[in-house]
Design a protein around this motif. Sequence first.
Motif, PDB file in Angstrom:
ATOM      1  N   LYS A 266       0.829  -1.212   0.000  1.00  0.00           N
ATOM      2  CA  LYS A 266       0.000   0.000   0.000  1.00  0.00           C
ATOM      3  C   LYS A 266       0.858   1.255   0.000  1.00  0.00           C
ATOM      4  O   LYS A 266       0.501   2.270  -0.622  1.00  0.00           O
ATOM      5  N   ASN A 269       1.495   2.306  -3.265  1.00  0.00           N
ATOM      6  CA  ASN A 269       0.258   2.548  -4.024  1.00  0.00           C
ATOM      7  C   ASN A 269      -0.245   1.317  -4.787  1.00  0.00           C
ATOM      8  O   ASN A 269      -0.863   1.443  -5.856  1.00  0.00           O
ATOM      9  N   GLU A 271      -2.924  -1.419  -4.938  1.00  0.00           N
ATOM     10  CA  GLU A 271      -4.260  -1.681  -4.393  1.00  0.00           C
ATOM     11  C   GLU A 271      -4.324  -3.128  -3.915  1.00  0.00           C
ATOM     12  O   GLU A 271      -4.185  -4.072  -4.699  1.00  0.00           O
TER      13      GLU A 271
END
Length: 385
Positions: A266, A269, A271
């Motif tokens: 995370k 970035n 998901e």
Amino acid sequence: MSEKPTFGQLPIAQDTVAQLAAHGITEPTPVQAQAIPVIAAKKSVIFQSETGTGKTLAYLLPLMQRIRETENQKKEVRLIVLAPTYELAAQIKMQASLFSQAKTALLIGGAPLKRQIEILKEKPEIVIGGPARLLELHRLKKLRLDGVMAVVLDEVDRLLSPELCDETTEFLSALKKDVPLTACSATVTKSTVDLLSAAKKGTVVETLFLPPEDVLRKRITHLAVFAERRDKIETLRKLLAAEKPAKALIFTSRADQVANITAKLKYHNVECAALYAKNTKQERKAAIDRFRAGKCPVLVTSDLGARGLDIPDITYIVQMDFPSNSDFFIHRAGRTARAGKTGINIVIGDEYELRKYAALEKKLGFTVYPKVLYGGKLLDPPTDD
């Protein structure tokens, strides 16, 4: 039967056959063709079949048919299904609700006991849950077993593992002696068969060991990516960026690493969602629902967390370590290539783990293809010439 039977030739009502067809299920799988007549004949049976081969419907269809054909004026519980995890129990309930009008209850540990007692007052005919909670409800005299016509142990090897064995066998002993037992898993050992035979106290328990459909060799591509332990999560991040999987299930043996892997992904970035024991039931359900719907392409879990998980269209399995038990490897890899589809299984391992992977390759007869990450792509390693 020399030719492969149709659902219409099996002991299933024609409107159920039509319901199956409406959901795209038109031909029984080999395990369904063999197990359904045996279970319909009220025999006790243990069957082993690879992951993704339709074991749940193999026992639900004949047992739901029995419920349908049997009067139940007292509105007693007729069928009990034991499952080792909430996710598997929820999936079984979903399948039962699709193809049966019988009232079905999901009773699992971690949920409020008071609410479950209220659910039992609604007189469900099918009860699905974990052995510890069902045993607790029985001891409280809230779950009555007098009218039970059949009991199922799904993922039986897990239910008879040391942590669940006592509750499972005690629950079985609370049932009437003549209640037929059905047990199934992708891996059934002799000790499992012996334990169940002992629990049934002399009743003959038939065994069906279906010939493997060779899912591991024929429908799964096995890859190996080298990484030192400290570099594994970064290697995973690069792998996900290179392959951009639609649905990737990431395994780690250590439950405490699930949150760590998820947090680091995370941070970059990616998901993703986590599935592990410390989640609340609502968090676990939300993670699975998002992953199932394709809203979250990456789900990180432990071996126990994903046991029996049946999510369609998982394209990639990534194993962040090599499991200590080859059965775990089979259960992990078998989350992809389900229902006749294909998939990719990748082990990110250090030198020791990749040696173990090579040994399992020889033992199980599949081929492992080494790969390297270079320039944002997953490539064949360079040759020496």
